[in-house]
Write an enzyme that holds these catalytic residues in place. Sequence first.
Site, PDB file in Angstrom:
ATOM      1  N   CYS A 180       0.826  -1.212   0.000  1.00 52.02           N
ATOM      2  CA  CYS A 180       0.000   0.000   0.000  1.00 52.02           C
ATOM      3  C   CYS A 180       0.860   1.261   0.000  1.00 52.02           C
ATOM      4  N   CYS A 227      -1.477   1.742  -3.063  1.00 54.43           N
ATOM      5  CA  CYS A 227      -2.482   2.801  -2.895  1.00 54.43           C
ATOM      6  C   CYS A 227      -1.892   4.206  -2.860  1.00 54.43           C
ATOM      7  N   LYS A 287       0.088   5.437  -6.064  1.00 54.40           N
ATOM      8  CA  LYS A 287      -0.906   5.462  -7.144  1.00 54.40           C
ATOM      9  C   LYS A 287      -1.879   6.632  -6.987  1.00 54.40           C
ATOM     10  N   TYR A 321      -8.626  -3.685 -11.607  1.00 58.59           N
ATOM     11  CA  TYR A 321      -8.310  -2.428 -10.917  1.00 58.59           C
ATOM     12  C   TYR A 321      -7.016  -1.798 -11.448  1.00 58.59           C
ATOM     13  N   GLU A 361      -6.572   1.609 -13.611  1.00 61.93           N
ATOM     14  CA  GLU A 361      -5.984   2.788 -12.960  1.00 61.93           C
ATOM     15  C   GLU A 361      -4.716   3.238 -13.689  1.00 61.93           C
ATOM     16  N   HIS A 405     -26.614  21.148  -1.591  1.00 64.51           N
ATOM     17  CA  HIS A 405     -26.495  21.731  -2.929  1.00 64.51           C
ATOM     18  C   HIS A 405     -25.431  22.814  -2.946  1.00 64.51           C
ATOM     19  N   GLU A 460     -25.912  15.074  -4.342  1.00 62.82           N
ATOM     20  CA  GLU A 460     -27.354  15.346  -4.277  1.00 62.82           C
ATOM     21  C   GLU A 460     -28.122  14.543  -5.323  1.00 62.82           C
TER      22      GLU A 460
HETATM   23  C1  LIG Z   1      -0.847  -0.842  -7.638  1.00 66.40           C
HETATM   24  C2  LIG Z   1      -1.747  -1.165  -6.464  1.00 66.40           C
HETATM   25  C3  LIG Z   1      -2.684  -0.239  -6.048  1.00 66.40           C
HETATM   26  C4  LIG Z   1      -3.503  -0.517  -4.967  1.00 66.40           C
HETATM   27  N1  LIG Z   1      -4.435   0.418  -4.603  1.00 66.40           N
HETATM   28  C5  LIG Z   1      -5.252   0.173  -3.560  1.00 66.40           C
HETATM   29  C6  LIG Z   1      -6.196   1.150  -3.138  1.00 66.40           C
HETATM   30  O1  LIG Z   1      -6.294   2.245  -3.714  1.00 66.40           O
HETATM   31  N2  LIG Z   1      -6.982   0.873  -2.070  1.00 66.40           N
HETATM   32  C7  LIG Z   1      -6.893  -0.324  -1.405  1.00 66.40           C
HETATM   33  O2  LIG Z   1      -7.641  -0.527  -0.429  1.00 66.40           O
HETATM   34  N3  LIG Z   1      -6.025  -1.286  -1.789  1.00 66.40           N
HETATM   35  C8  LIG Z   1      -5.194  -1.064  -2.843  1.00 66.40           C
HETATM   36  N4  LIG Z   1      -4.281  -2.013  -3.222  1.00 66.40           N
HETATM   37  C9  LIG Z   1      -4.230  -3.298  -2.472  1.00 66.40           C
HETATM   38  C10 LIG Z   1      -3.459  -3.121  -1.165  1.00 66.40           C
HETATM   39  O3  LIG Z   1      -2.212  -2.497  -1.414  1.00 66.40           O
HETATM   40  C11 LIG Z   1      -3.249  -4.486  -0.508  1.00 66.40           C
HETATM   41  O4  LIG Z   1      -4.505  -5.132  -0.372  1.00 66.40           O
HETATM   42  C12 LIG Z   1      -2.620  -4.345   0.874  1.00 66.40           C
HETATM   43  O5  LIG Z   1      -1.379  -3.678   0.810  1.00 66.40           O
HETATM   44  C13 LIG Z   1      -2.426  -5.743   1.495  1.00 66.40           C
HETATM   45  O6  LIG Z   1      -1.779  -5.627   2.735  1.00 66.40           O
HETATM   46  P1  LIG Z   1      -1.014  -6.873   3.351  1.00 66.40           P
HETATM   47  O7  LIG Z   1      -0.556  -6.451   4.714  1.00 66.40           O
HETATM   48  O8  LIG Z   1      -1.820  -8.102   3.220  1.00 66.40           O
HETATM   49  O9  LIG Z   1       0.267  -7.102   2.402  1.00 66.40           O
HETATM   50  P2  LIG Z   1       1.443  -6.132   1.919  1.00 66.40           P
HETATM   51  O10 LIG Z   1       1.104  -4.711   2.098  1.00 66.40           O
HETATM   52  O11 LIG Z   1       1.815  -6.593   0.551  1.00 66.40           O
HETATM   53  O12 LIG Z   1       2.633  -6.445   2.953  1.00 66.40           O
HETATM   54  C14 LIG Z   1       3.276  -7.678   2.979  1.00 66.40           C
HETATM   55  C15 LIG Z   1       4.717  -7.448   3.435  1.00 66.40           C
HETATM   56  O13 LIG Z   1       5.301  -8.715   3.743  1.00 66.40           O
HETATM   57  C16 LIG Z   1       6.669  -8.683   3.373  1.00 66.40           C
HETATM   58  N5  LIG Z   1       7.121 -10.074   3.257  1.00 66.40           N
HETATM   59  C17 LIG Z   1       6.697 -11.012   2.359  1.00 66.40           C
HETATM   60  N6  LIG Z   1       7.311 -12.196   2.612  1.00 66.40           N
HETATM   61  C18 LIG Z   1       8.142 -11.994   3.661  1.00 66.40           C
HETATM   62  C19 LIG Z   1       9.040 -12.823   4.383  1.00 66.40           C
HETATM   63  N7  LIG Z   1       9.210 -14.110   4.086  1.00 66.40           N
HETATM   64  N8  LIG Z   1       9.745 -12.278   5.407  1.00 66.40           N
HETATM   65  C20 LIG Z   1       9.607 -10.965   5.737  1.00 66.40           C
HETATM   66  N9  LIG Z   1       8.765 -10.137   5.099  1.00 66.40           N
HETATM   67  C21 LIG Z   1       8.031 -10.625   4.073  1.00 66.40           C
HETATM   68  C22 LIG Z   1       6.658  -7.913   2.056  1.00 66.40           C
HETATM   69  O14 LIG Z   1       7.937  -7.359   1.794  1.00 66.40           O
HETATM   70  C23 LIG Z   1       5.603  -6.827   2.351  1.00 66.40           C
HETATM   71  O15 LIG Z   1       6.174  -5.640   2.839  1.00 66.40           O
HETATM   72  C24 LIG Z   1      -3.406  -1.756  -4.282  1.00 66.40           C
HETATM   73  C25 LIG Z   1      -2.451  -2.702  -4.689  1.00 66.40           C
HETATM   74  C26 LIG Z   1      -1.623  -2.407  -5.757  1.00 66.40           C
HETATM   75  C27 LIG Z   1      -0.591  -3.419  -6.170  1.00 66.40           C
HETATM   76  N1  LIG Z   2      -8.351   0.926  -5.941  1.00 68.25           N
HETATM   77  C1  LIG Z   2      -8.119  -0.216  -5.313  1.00 68.25           C
HETATM   78  O1  LIG Z   2      -8.686  -0.507  -4.274  1.00 68.25           O
HETATM   79  C2  LIG Z   2      -7.134  -1.190  -5.889  1.00 68.25           C
HETATM   80  C3  LIG Z   2      -6.235  -0.779  -6.858  1.00 68.25           C
HETATM   81  C4  LIG Z   2      -5.332  -1.693  -7.365  1.00 68.25           C
HETATM   82  C5  LIG Z   2      -5.328  -3.003  -6.908  1.00 68.25           C
HETATM   83  N2  LIG Z   2      -6.216  -3.372  -5.961  1.00 68.25           N
HETATM   84  C6  LIG Z   2      -6.268  -4.778  -5.506  1.00 68.25           C
HETATM   85  O2  LIG Z   2      -5.255  -5.544  -6.135  1.00 68.25           O
HETATM   86  C7  LIG Z   2      -5.825  -6.711  -6.727  1.00 68.25           C
HETATM   87  C8  LIG Z   2      -5.066  -7.082  -7.957  1.00 68.25           C
HETATM   88  O3  LIG Z   2      -5.350  -6.156  -9.013  1.00 68.25           O
HETATM   89  P1  LIG Z   2      -5.286  -6.610 -10.536  1.00 68.25           P
HETATM   90  O4  LIG Z   2      -5.822  -5.487 -11.382  1.00 68.25           O
HETATM   91  O5  LIG Z   2      -3.926  -7.153 -10.843  1.00 68.25           O
HETATM   92  O6  LIG Z   2      -6.244  -7.872 -10.577  1.00 68.25           O
HETATM   93  P2  LIG Z   2      -7.805  -8.020 -10.915  1.00 68.25           P
HETATM   94  O7  LIG Z   2      -8.193  -9.329 -10.370  1.00 68.25           O
HETATM   95  O8  LIG Z   2      -8.573  -6.815 -10.498  1.00 68.25           O
HETATM   96  O9  LIG Z   2      -7.844  -8.070 -12.526  1.00 68.25           O
HETATM   97  C9  LIG Z   2      -7.092  -8.993 -13.240  1.00 68.25           C
HETATM   98  C10 LIG Z   2      -7.439  -8.881 -14.722  1.00 68.25           C
HETATM   99  O10 LIG Z   2      -6.472  -9.586 -15.492  1.00 68.25           O
HETATM  100  C11 LIG Z   2      -7.135 -10.460 -16.405  1.00 68.25           C
HETATM  101  N3  LIG Z   2      -6.256 -11.597 -16.695  1.00 68.25           N
HETATM  102  C12 LIG Z   2      -5.921 -12.629 -15.886  1.00 68.25           C
HETATM  103  N4  LIG Z   2      -5.041 -13.437 -16.520  1.00 68.25           N
HETATM  104  C13 LIG Z   2      -4.801 -12.889 -17.730  1.00 68.25           C
HETATM  105  C14 LIG Z   2      -3.956 -13.228 -18.835  1.00 68.25           C
HETATM  106  N5  LIG Z   2      -3.176 -14.323 -18.817  1.00 68.25           N
HETATM  107  N6  LIG Z   2      -3.960 -12.424 -19.924  1.00 68.25           N
HETATM  108  C15 LIG Z   2      -4.717 -11.318 -19.947  1.00 68.25           C
HETATM  109  N7  LIG Z   2      -5.526 -10.930 -18.949  1.00 68.25           N
HETATM  110  C16 LIG Z   2      -5.563 -11.716 -17.857  1.00 68.25           C
HETATM  111  C17 LIG Z   2      -8.424 -10.806 -15.709  1.00 68.25           C
HETATM  112  O11 LIG Z   2      -9.366 -11.277 -16.625  1.00 68.25           O
HETATM  113  C18 LIG Z   2      -8.797  -9.455 -15.085  1.00 68.25           C
HETATM  114  O12 LIG Z   2      -9.408  -8.606 -16.013  1.00 68.25           O
HETATM  115  C19 LIG Z   2      -7.278  -6.360  -6.986  1.00 68.25           C
HETATM  116  O13 LIG Z   2      -8.101  -7.492  -6.919  1.00 68.25           O
HETATM  117  C20 LIG Z   2      -7.611  -5.348  -5.927  1.00 68.25           C
HETATM  118  O14 LIG Z   2      -8.254  -5.965  -4.843  1.00 68.25           O
HETATM  119  C21 LIG Z   2      -7.129  -2.502  -5.451  1.00 68.25           C
END
Ligand SMILES: Cc1cc2nc3c(=O)[nH]c(=O)nc-3n(C[C@H](O)[C@H](O)[C@H](O)COP(=O)(O)OP(=O)(O)OC[C@H]3O[C@@H](n4cnc5c(N)ncnc54)[C@H](O)[C@@H]3O)c2cc1C
Ligand SMILES: NC(=O)c1ccc[n+]([C@@H]2O[C@H](COP(=O)([O-])OP(=O)(O)OC[C@H]3O[C@@H](n4cnc5c(N)ncnc54)[C@H](O)[C@@H]3O)[C@@H](O)[C@H]2O)c1
Length: 495
Positions: A87, A92, A95, A217, A221, A486, A491
């Site tokens: 995140c 998040c 982004k 997503y 984005e 408003h 609204e």
């Molecule tokens: C591009 C993008 C945009 C996103 N935007 C949004 C958004 O706008 N809103 C939203 O709600 N969610 C968003 N998400 C999803 C959100 O970021 C994740 O759901 C969230 O960060 C998950 O939290 P987590 O604690 O499960 O894992 P993470 O935040 O991935 O944390 C896991 C941590 O574990 C560490 N780790 C892994 N294996 C080991 C190990 N063996 N030893 C030590 N450390 C380790 C990793 O280095 C990492 O720091 C987005 C995700 C992406 C990729």
């Molecule tokens: N604004 C937010 O809250 C936010 C933003 C970014 C990510 N996320 C989280 O991260 C997760 C992962 O995001 P994501 O966009 O990678 O996954 P996603 O599950 O949202 O979408 C994956 C897409 O890839 C397609 N796909 C899968 N395999 C494929 C292939 N071989 N070739 C072409 N297309 C293929 C699927 O059909 C789907 O359209 C999301 O599920 C979401 O929960 C959240």
Amino acid sequence: MTKRQASPETTTPAVQATSRPRRRASEVSAEPVVERVPRKRDVRAKVREADFVVIGAGSGGVAAARRAASHGARVILVERDAIGGTCVNRGCVPKKMLSYGAGWASILSTCLAHTGGKEDWRDAIVRVNAEVARLNASYKQRLNEAGVEIWHGEASFNDRGDIVVGNEVIRPRKVLVATGARPVPLPVPGGELVTSSDDVFTWQTVPASIAVIGGGYIAVEMASILSRYGVKVDLLVREDRLLKRFDHDIAAALAEALTAKGVRIHFRTEVTMVSQSNGANEVCYTQENNPGRTQTVRAQAVLAAIGRQPNVEGLGLEALGVKLDEHGGIRVDRQFRSSVRAIHAIGDCMAGNLHLTPVAVAQGRWLADRLFDKRGDIADFDAVPTAVFCEPAIGAVGLTEAEAIEAAGGKADRVRTEIRRFVSLENRFGGLAQQSVFKLVFNARSGRVLGAHLMDGAAPEIIQTFAVALRLGVKASHLKTTMPLHPTVAEELFG
Ligand SMILES: Cc1cc2nc3c(=O)[nH]c(=O)nc-3n(C[C@H](O)[C@H](O)[C@H](O)COP(=O)(O)OP(=O)(O)OC[C@H]3O[C@@H](n4cnc5c(N)ncnc54)[C@H](O)[C@@H]3O)c2cc1C
Ligand SMILES: NC(=O)c1ccc[n+]([C@@H]2O[C@H](COP(=O)([O-])OP(=O)(O)OC[C@H]3O[C@@H](n4cnc5c(N)ncnc54)[C@H](O)[C@@H]3O)[C@@H](O)[C@H]2O)c1
């Protein structure tokens, strides 16, 4: 553009810009005091004891560690990369900040075009990096203040169920695996040429053109944001629509809006190969209606956003008997216990979970309360509001029209919808014809709102509050008799 090298013991934020002055983090926040990097040693180290070991300092891990420490538990938090996880470092936060710049770019290029103003990627990334560094430092400081010991390194289990980090061993009473997820690699020849969303936040400049693969997503984005920074975007989507888990009317309106902004969307595509020639990438794909004909998109960069897979490899979970699902997610019960009772899992590494930051945080806090305070109110994971930070943004909570009909046993007459399309005052000011779309899904008999699906720049902010109303059982009659505010876009939901 470089792929980020994940170093197990680095504390460097993943998105750090090389041009950024090194002092930036310390300028904005105090440095943490407790940090420990286990060293590789030949001598066998003493086994440390802890009440709670949390593997992964992402959203879920940090929340759980702090909350457990606040209940007096001896907590060790192990992280192999930057504190804050996906995140903060590559999700998040960076982004969302880039999307602000993308929004401003839209205004600057229309009604304020005469100012010659333009949102610049290099400048935006510097501001993003400063905020990520501030958050990294502030997370560490707050963990430190809570009494959580932070270890930097890669954690795994030994065959006794202890945690091994470098040559050091911790014997925990309870363990939380909160290791998150990483991008699924594109499974076609040339897939290694493709970047992921992790890489985008390390870019110092943007490519002139990009092919984005995926329709979820991240793909949406990234396509939206990058196009606003002047990148020519081709979006290759497997399905016949964007955002398959969102309401179909909103997804269709978004496809129209992105197309109007210059994103070229190719639906029903199957990418078959990626290659490089004459300094550019070639993405070969077929289309469902003509599978025999291979088509090509040429672009300076290719980004795949086709889902994320749990980080479980190398942890040693299977040897201990921890059960995983077919995608590698850790199976847990309602109390986040895995098939080995002392080992818990939350967040993106948990089987079948929603990959959203607030979900991981709520799960981490609840688990820590339950383990170390024996109480805690579990959050409602049925009505989770969600947003896609594209332009225009999408906000949604509750059932889509299709889900509501399915829940009513396929009886479409039990579901009623209302859809409003309008041009907001903001867009009129900007000289944009861009429509906003608000759709509500009702139980046709009771009038209860089952779902809200909004497309407008303000949708994410509105949907957060609307989620409360939905959980409390808001009905059409309540919306009709609540005074609207408003002039707002909200609204349009009332009266
Ligand atoms: C591009 C993008 C945009 C996103 N935007 C949004 C958004 O706008 N809103 C939203 O709600 N969610 C968003 N998400 C999803 C959100 O970021 C994740 O759901 C969230 O960060 C998950 O939290 P987590 O604690 O499960 O894992 P993470 O935040 O991935 O944390 C896991 C941590 O574990 C560490 N780790 C892994 N294996 C080991 C190990 N063996 N030893 C030590 N450390 C380790 C990793 O280095 C990492 O720091 C987005 C995700 C992406 C990729
Ligand atoms: N604004 C937010 O809250 C936010 C933003 C970014 C990510 N996320 C989280 O991260 C997760 C992962 O995001 P994501 O966009 O990678 O996954 P996603 O599950 O949202 O979408 C994956 C897409 O890839 C397609 N796909 C899968 N395999 C494929 C292939 N071989 N070739 C072409 N297309 C293929 C699927 O059909 C789907 O359209 C999301 O599920 C979401 O929960 C959240």
